[in-house]
Design a protein around this motif. Structure first.
Motif, short mmCIF file in Angstrom:
data_model
loop_
_atom_site.label_atom_id
_atom_site.label_comp_id
_atom_site.label_asym_id
_atom_site.label_seq_id
_atom_site.Cartn_x
_atom_site.Cartn_y
_atom_site.Cartn_z
N UNK A 297 -31.77 58.04 -3.41
CA UNK A 297 -33.05 57.97 -4.13
C UNK A 297 -32.91 58.57 -5.53
N UNK B 6 -40.72 61.99 -7.95
CA UNK B 6 -39.82 61.37 -6.98
C UNK B 6 -40.08 61.91 -5.59
N UNK B 7 -39.27 61.62 -4.63
CA UNK B 7 -38.11 60.74 -4.70
C UNK B 7 -38.55 59.28 -4.74
N UNK B 8 -37.94 58.48 -5.62
CA UNK B 8 -38.31 57.07 -5.74
C UNK B 8 -37.19 56.19 -5.19
N UNK B 9 -37.52 54.95 -4.95
CA UNK B 9 -36.53 54.00 -4.45
C UNK B 9 -36.22 54.26 -2.98
N UNK B 10 -35.32 53.43 -2.45
CA UNK B 10 -34.98 53.54 -1.04
C UNK B 10 -33.73 54.38 -0.86
N UNK C 248 -42.51 52.58 -9.69
CA UNK C 248 -43.30 52.36 -8.47
C UNK C 248 -43.65 50.89 -8.25
N UNK C 249 -43.04 50.00 -8.99
CA UNK C 249 -43.31 48.58 -8.78
C UNK C 249 -44.45 48.04 -9.63
N UNK D 271 -37.27 44.06 -7.65
CA UNK D 271 -37.51 45.21 -8.52
C UNK D 271 -36.54 46.32 -8.13
N UNK E 148 -38.36 49.61 -6.47
CA UNK E 148 -38.93 49.63 -5.12
C UNK E 148 -38.11 48.85 -4.09
N UNK E 149 -37.39 47.82 -4.53
CA UNK E 149 -36.55 47.07 -3.59
C UNK E 149 -35.14 47.67 -3.54
#
Ligand code: FAD
Ligand code: FAD
Ligand code: SF4
Ligand code: SF4
Ligand code: FES
Lengths: 278, 457
Positions: free
Chosen positions: A32, A87-91, A219-220, A235, A238-239
């Protein structure tokens, strides 16, 4: 405000910052990232979460000084604070299901693969690591990787550390020598990831890459980080940020990432010029 | 009181030639004199139809009566009893579709300028330092609000007034939602939004920035710490046309373009946030967002800005005032045109369009546009802004078990505004899809009422 607890120089133009951000540390997992703003007028820029300490509530990031924002950050010292840190952002990346992973980093990519190496070591599946850099001064986290990796290979353009050559040369020779990997994760400049993917594709090894697209919100919400993966628009924030490297349209990503180059350069020059005039 | 039989008084505006080069507010608002004269046009109808057109039922005849007498502060107070953000609504409500649409004077000189009068009262109150009621004594319960757009802000204010301890969590570094990142300065000065947020802080509402619910904290975590949660997360996900060339550098979503300029201050020359300045800009879409993007591009220095819309002028969904302003400022309109491909090698170089004709009306009564075979042609441009709409962000629902959404991604609520999870409420664009400020506020208000009803019984 988010306080810089420690700052340490790792290589020419690369600093490690440990930042007080308990809320971010709390749910963070390897893979992330965060988005920060240095000051009230700052740009929002993303960095990978390199390490966390959930007990004392800190997040470690590795930052390469490239343009205006990273330059502003580099001027701060331990004890100073930055304006925003989200954050944490993303996967999170989950490599735990693989038994034999090879991690490849070019330059600052070490920031992304380090938490993976540490995590996989922790569950009894130590990995092989190839670190690539232009020269000895730019090889990062070598000592840290030594304590977590099964084998560590260093490649430099000028041969000042490890072997002379590109990471892809090492990758190729490892594969030709009969080393078996069920997953390769490559992180670094787009051209390097593209080159790694070309090799692993030939050998039929699944490959994960981490896309450092230009982001705003993370955040998309803006679509600025979009890229084409397997013919579909995705994206990165987020993806991703991690995707199947064999499906990524690298040429498009390269042209998108250089979009602001001129503007950014002009801005950096102004920033430096302003300081020089003071 | 004598009734003014004359026509509607126009609000003064910044001259079109000057304003297309600056970000100052276009509409300057009434002077006190003008406001009183316009207020004197109201007939103070007993069964006032205008009120029914207002989603929050502002007591229009009563507040206008006070304006006519020169009691502006009193007028503001009456509005405030049902509308928390009048300085904002007075500016951005689509009044011609709401309150003013039903005004009895529509046929005699034009409807009373309810929006402009509302704005005048609110600005007057802001400038002359109004006092707000102190909140009720703490009831010891806590409410979490996710998102600081108009829905979240309204819910937070109403809950705080009832004695709840309220915390707002916002993903961005600034509060206001679309009011700060979307609607441009020249239509809604950001200082007004900030003034409203400062008042919220006076009520004891805590705002925690840089916090993405679903990432930083899960909704489950919030539920375990708060007695009730309100989701006002908006509809921030931009839609694209899925056409060739859409990922070329130089193609922006309206969200990205406006966010870079408004929130990230790229309109200031030395801003850290870069944005390109197109010379010939094409904006795709016909709503408020498209108008805002087009007018912003003009102010950023574009030589030519063209709006491409697939229906005709009659179907343009944007507010009349915005369309009128855009035309005055020199924005071109290519109506009955549909984009089919964005052209360019390494960046945008042009756009391929197709001519359209209008066919039978659809189920909403809008004529369905149909393409004219063989009518494709190319137009040169160096920047394209896609403003064809937004849908709710899936980030929070995706990370939350049991939060029901529709196939369109909007959050499902019952008549009390409660979601499929007990004590979790939702409203605004997150529930309705992209709608309006006043509807979002209405939903925030409704949820606050339901929260009080359920928790304070
Ligand atoms: C998910 C993700 C993780 C990243 N992790 C790291 C990391 O751990 N360490 C690290 O040093 N760098 C990382 N980066 C790259 C880092 O964000 C950029 O180097 C940084 O934004 C440069 O900012 P600048 O203003 O100093 O330089 P600029 O002069 O603005 O730009 C230099 C280059 O950085 C890239 N860039 C510029 N702005 C952005 C932006 N808003 N978002 C993304 N890229 C941008 C562009 O390619 C540009 O050409 C990551 C990027 C992403 C998307
Ligand atoms: C350019 C533009 C022009 C417009 N013009 C008009 C107009 O003239 N008149 C009118 O009435 N309406 C207009 N609208 C529509 C109006 O702005 C919206 O309907 C309204 O703002 C919706 O309010 P909301 O509170 O539901 O959501 P938003 O205003 O979208 O606010 C949502 C907030 O939630 C935050 N958020 C989202 N997810 C999370 C999360 N997981 N965690 C934490 N925070 C989160 C977001 O960052 C944002 O701040 C316009 C919209 C745009 C984009
Ligand atoms: S809130 Fe909007 S709809 Fe209601 S009276 Fe005011 S301007 Fe009209
Ligand atoms: S309908 Fe028109 S005239 Fe009648 S009360 Fe409302 S604003 Fe006044
Ligand atoms: S950064 Fe805005 S959508 Fe990914």
């Amino acid at each position: 405000m988010f306080k810089i607890i420690t700052k340490r120089s790792l290589a020419a133009n690369v600093n490690e910052y440990v930042i007080e951000a308990a809320a971010v540390a709390h749910n963070a997992r390897p893979g992330q990232f965060i988005i920060l703003r240095v000051d009230e007028d700052g740009e929002r820029v993303p960095f990978t979460i390199c390490d966390t300490n959930k007990i004392i509530g800190t997040v470690t990031i590795l930052v390469q000084t490239l343009g205006a924002t990273t330059e502003k950050l580099a001027r701060l010292q331990a004890g100073d604070s930055i304006a925003n840190f989200v954050g944490p952002l993303g996967n999170a990346t989950d490599l735990e299901g693989y038994s034999n992973v090879l991690l490849i980093a070019g330059g600052i990519g070490s920031a992304v693969i380090f938490p993976q190496a540490k995590n996989l070591f922790g569950i009894g599946k130590p990995v092989d690591v190839i670190l690539g850099a232009r020269n000895k001064e730019l090889v990062m986290y070598k000592r840290e990787f030594m304590s977590y990796a099964k084998n560590l290979y260093v490649m430099t353009d000028d041969g000042s550390d490890g072997e002379k050559g590109f990471v892809t040369q090492k990758l190729k020779s490892l594969l030709e020598e009969g080393n078996k990997y069920d997953m390769v994760m490559a992180v670094g400049p787009l051209v390097m990831m593209r080159a790694v993917c070309a090799v692993t594709k030939e050998f039929g090894i699944p490959t994960t890459v981490s896309m450092n697209s230009i982001m705003v919100d993370g955040t998309g919400m803006c679509g600025g980080c979009r890229l084409t993966v397997g013919g579909e628009t995705k994206y990165a924030c987020v993806d991703g940020p991690e995707f199947d490297g064999h499906l990524v349209d690298f040429d498009e990503a390269i042209s998108r990432s250089s979009f602001y180059k001129e503007k950014e350069q002009a801005h950096l020059c102004r920033l430096r010029g302003l300081e020089a005039n003071k | 009181m004598t009734i003014n039989k004359g026509p509607r008084i126009k609000t003064p505006e910044q001259n079109a030639d000057a304003r297309r080069h600056n970000f100052d507010e276009v509409n300057k608002g009434y002077t006190a004199q003008m406001a009183m004269e316009e207020a004197a046009r109201c007939l103070h109808c007993k069964d006032a139809k205008c009120v029914k057109g207002c989603p929050v039922n502002v007591n229009i005849p009563d507040f206008i009566a006070e304006v006519a007498k020169g009691n502006f502060a009193e007028g503001a107070k009456i509005i405030k009893s049902t509308n928390n953000l009048p300085a904002i609504c007075g500016r951005v409500c689509p009044q011609e579709e709401q309150c003013e649409k039903y005004c009895i004077r529509a046929k005699s000189g034009g409807p009373v300028a309810i929006g402009a009068l509302e704005r005048f009262c609110a600005d007057y109150a802001l400038q002359n330092g109004e006092t707000q009621e102190a909140p009720k004594r703490s009831n010891g319960m806590r409410v979490a609000v996710v998102g600081s757009g108009p829905a979240g802000l309204t819910c937070a204010a109403d809950c705080a007034k009832e004695g709840f301890e309220v915390t707002v969590f916002e993903a961005f570094h600034k509060a206001g939602g679309v009011l700060v990142y979307g609607i441009p300065e020249f239509r809604l000065p950001k200082s007004l939004v900030q003034a409203e947020i400062d008042k919220l802080k006076e009520l004891g509402v805590k705002i925690i920035f840089d916090t993405v619910i679903g990432k930083t904290y899960s909704l489950e975590e919030l539920c375990s710490e708060y007695n009730a949660v309100f989701l006002g997360t908006g509809a921030g996900l931009p839609m694209f046309l899925k056409m060739k060339g859409e990922n070329l550098p130089g193609v922006y979503s309206a969200n990205e373009y406006l966010t870079r300029i408004n929130l990230m201050k790229a309109y200031q020359k030395d801003s850290d946030t870069p944005v390109i300045t197109g010379e010939r800009v094409v904006v795709i879409g016909g709503g408020n967002v498209a108008m805002d993007a087009a007018r912003t591009a003009l102010r950023m220095g574009a030589k030519e800005v063209t709006i491409v819309y697939r229906r005709s002028m009659n179907e343009l969904p944007a507010r009349k005032e915005e369309v009128q302003n855009a035309i005055e400022e020199g924005i071109q309109f290519l109506l009955l045109n549909n984009p089919i491909e964005i052209l360019g090698e390494k960046k945008v170089e042009g756009i391929k369009l197709q001519k359209m004709v209008l066919g039978e009306p659809d189920e909403r009564g809008r004529a369905i546009p149909m393409c004219v075979e063989g009518s494709e042609y190319e137009v040169k441009c160096d920047m394209v802004i896609v403003a064809i709409g937004t849908s709710p962000n899936p980030l929070l629902p995706k990370s939350t078990k049991n939060l029901k959404t529709t196939p369109k991604g909007t959050i499902v609520i019952n008549e009390d505004g409660e979601t499929s999870i007990e004590y979790v409420y939702a409203g605004g664009d997150a529930v309705m899809g992209a709608a309006t400020v006043i509807l979002a506020m209405g939903a925030g208000k409704k949820a606050a009422e339901s929260i009080c009803k359920k928790l304070l019984r």
